[in-house]
Design an enzyme around this catalytic site. Structure first.
Site, mmCIF file in Angstrom:
data_model
loop_
_atom_site.group_PDB
_atom_site.id
_atom_site.type_symbol
_atom_site.label_atom_id
_atom_site.label_comp_id
_atom_site.label_asym_id
_atom_site.label_seq_id
_atom_site.Cartn_x
_atom_site.Cartn_y
_atom_site.Cartn_z
ATOM 1 N N ARG A 122 19.370 -47.996 -21.120
ATOM 2 C CA ARG A 122 20.557 -47.357 -20.592
ATOM 3 C C ARG A 122 20.279 -46.035 -20.071
ATOM 4 N NH1 ARG A 122 24.295 -48.986 -25.380
ATOM 5 N NH2 ARG A 122 22.415 -50.330 -25.798
ATOM 6 N N GLY A 123 19.285 -45.422 -20.705
ATOM 7 C CA GLY A 123 18.844 -44.067 -20.552
ATOM 8 C C GLY A 123 18.898 -43.330 -19.267
ATOM 9 N N GLU A 172 12.788 -44.023 -14.972
ATOM 10 C CA GLU A 172 12.946 -44.024 -16.293
ATOM 11 C C GLU A 172 13.117 -42.855 -16.817
ATOM 12 O OE1 GLU A 172 13.049 -45.360 -19.095
ATOM 13 O OE2 GLU A 172 11.281 -45.921 -20.147
ATOM 14 N N ASP A 173 14.018 -42.926 -17.994
ATOM 15 C CA ASP A 173 14.411 -41.512 -18.563
ATOM 16 C C ASP A 173 13.415 -40.527 -19.177
ATOM 17 O OD1 ASP A 173 14.168 -43.311 -20.724
ATOM 18 O OD2 ASP A 173 16.073 -42.896 -21.761
ATOM 19 N N ASP A 194 7.505 -41.654 -23.346
ATOM 20 C CA ASP A 194 7.070 -41.213 -24.825
ATOM 21 C C ASP A 194 5.959 -41.842 -25.183
ATOM 22 O OD1 ASP A 194 7.836 -39.904 -27.258
ATOM 23 O OD2 ASP A 194 8.432 -41.708 -28.089
ATOM 24 N N LYS A 228 6.682 -36.852 -22.525
ATOM 25 C CA LYS A 228 6.239 -36.143 -23.723
ATOM 26 C C LYS A 228 4.629 -36.553 -23.703
ATOM 27 C CE LYS A 228 10.586 -37.185 -26.345
ATOM 28 N NZ LYS A 228 10.832 -37.658 -27.897
ATOM 29 N N PHE A 251 12.978 -34.409 -30.073
ATOM 30 C CA PHE A 251 13.979 -35.499 -29.705
ATOM 31 C C PHE A 251 14.962 -34.881 -28.933
ATOM 32 C CE2 PHE A 251 16.693 -39.033 -30.208
ATOM 33 C CZ PHE A 251 15.940 -40.163 -30.226
ATOM 34 N N ASP A 277 20.429 -40.864 -25.285
ATOM 35 C CA ASP A 277 21.099 -40.793 -26.392
ATOM 36 C C ASP A 277 20.351 -40.882 -27.792
ATOM 37 O OD1 ASP A 277 19.702 -43.398 -26.094
ATOM 38 O OD2 ASP A 277 20.809 -43.761 -27.993
ATOM 39 N N ARG A 321 24.979 -39.233 -24.669
ATOM 40 C CA ARG A 321 24.780 -39.409 -23.180
ATOM 41 C C ARG A 321 25.558 -38.711 -22.228
ATOM 42 N NH1 ARG A 321 21.223 -44.263 -23.291
ATOM 43 N NH2 ARG A 321 22.038 -45.508 -25.069
HETATM 44 P P1 IMP Z 1 8.211 -45.194 -25.001
HETATM 45 O O1 IMP Z 1 8.031 -46.714 -24.812
HETATM 46 O O2 IMP Z 1 7.714 -44.666 -26.301
HETATM 47 O O3 IMP Z 1 7.486 -44.498 -23.674
HETATM 48 O O4 IMP Z 1 9.662 -44.870 -25.153
HETATM 49 C C1 IMP Z 1 10.365 -44.709 -24.000
HETATM 50 C C2 IMP Z 1 11.872 -44.908 -24.547
HETATM 51 O O5 IMP Z 1 12.102 -44.494 -25.715
HETATM 52 C C3 IMP Z 1 12.791 -43.927 -23.402
HETATM 53 O O6 IMP Z 1 13.005 -44.760 -22.192
HETATM 54 C C4 IMP Z 1 13.829 -43.699 -24.280
HETATM 55 O O7 IMP Z 1 14.677 -44.642 -24.061
HETATM 56 C C5 IMP Z 1 13.381 -43.469 -25.527
HETATM 57 N N1 IMP Z 1 12.866 -42.340 -26.027
HETATM 58 C C6 IMP Z 1 12.020 -41.671 -26.253
HETATM 59 N N2 IMP Z 1 12.062 -40.453 -26.339
HETATM 60 C C7 IMP Z 1 13.075 -39.993 -26.726
HETATM 61 C C8 IMP Z 1 13.911 -38.958 -27.049
HETATM 62 O O8 IMP Z 1 13.621 -37.926 -27.323
HETATM 63 N N3 IMP Z 1 15.514 -38.968 -27.171
HETATM 64 C C9 IMP Z 1 16.123 -40.332 -26.809
HETATM 65 N N4 IMP Z 1 15.467 -41.365 -26.628
HETATM 66 C C10 IMP Z 1 13.843 -41.328 -26.349
HETATM 67 MG MG MG Z 2 14.721 -45.988 -22.347
#
Ligand code: IMP
Ligand code: MG
Length: 179
Positions: free
Chosen positions: A45-46, A101-102, A105, A133, A154, A161, A167
């Protein structure tokens, strides 16, 4: 479930986000200039606030679709296992696609989604992440465009969220626990 008390320190203002989106929209426009219609895919949803602002700056014919992938649950750590909770409504074979994508990470979510959508043979696919990040990366992937690189904090707001909260903040802030 209860969460420890925290405050939110502003990291990126609503104004900076809007200015960055104008620039990104111009670059996306140049990249997809010849498209008959661009399918803009928001990862739920981000990305819902980001995609709403981005498509309104994009001077191209667009279609909007959504896909929901889960990796986080309600915690602060990626589960590294990506599941598709809601697939696209439309077909993307032979089409121009922009994945929105939001945050990138660990990179598991975006790489999983890109692999899935590539398997459907789009004509041209690109990705955009509002935040990145890089110090957290475990999978070698980078979005075609990134809004802002941020340190390992974070963050919440602008669609993003912490356990489904915050959000609706118009800016991006970092979570700081107070106890
Ligand atoms: P990844 O698969 O580890 O790259 O994670 C990506 C997803 O994790 C993003 O689409 C976010 O929804 C969530 N996410 C990563 N970092 C944060 C943060 O700092 N705050 C909130 N959601 C996060
Ligand atoms: Mg996400």
């Amino acid at each position: 479930m209860s969460y420890p008390p925290y405050v939110i320190d502003q990291m990126i203002s609503a104004k900076s986000i809007a200015a960055r989106i104008e620039t990104l929209a111009r670059e996306i426009h140049d990249h997809f200039e010849d498209t008959d219609k661009l399918v803009v895919v928001g990862l739920l949803r981000g990305s819902f606030v980001f995609i709403a602002d981005l498509v309104r700056e994009l001077d191209l014919p667009v279609e909007v679709d959504f896909l929901e992938a889960s990796s986080y649950g309600d915690g602060m750590e990626s589960s590294r296992e990506v599941r598709i909770l809601k697939d696209l409504r439309g077909e993307i074979g032979g089409r121009d696609v922009l994945v929105v994508e939001d945050i990138v990470d660990t990179g598991f979510t975006l790489s999983h989604v890109v692999r899935l959508l590539e398997s459907r043979s789009p004509k041209k696919m690109a990705t955009i992440a509002l935040l990145d990040k890089p110090s957290r990366r475990e999978v070698d992937i980078k979005a075609t465009w990134t809004g802002f690189e941020i340190p390992d904090e974070f963050v919440v707001g602008y669609g993003i969220d912490y356990a489904q909260r915050n959000r609706n903040l118009p800016f991006i802030g970092k979570v700081r626990f107070t106890s």
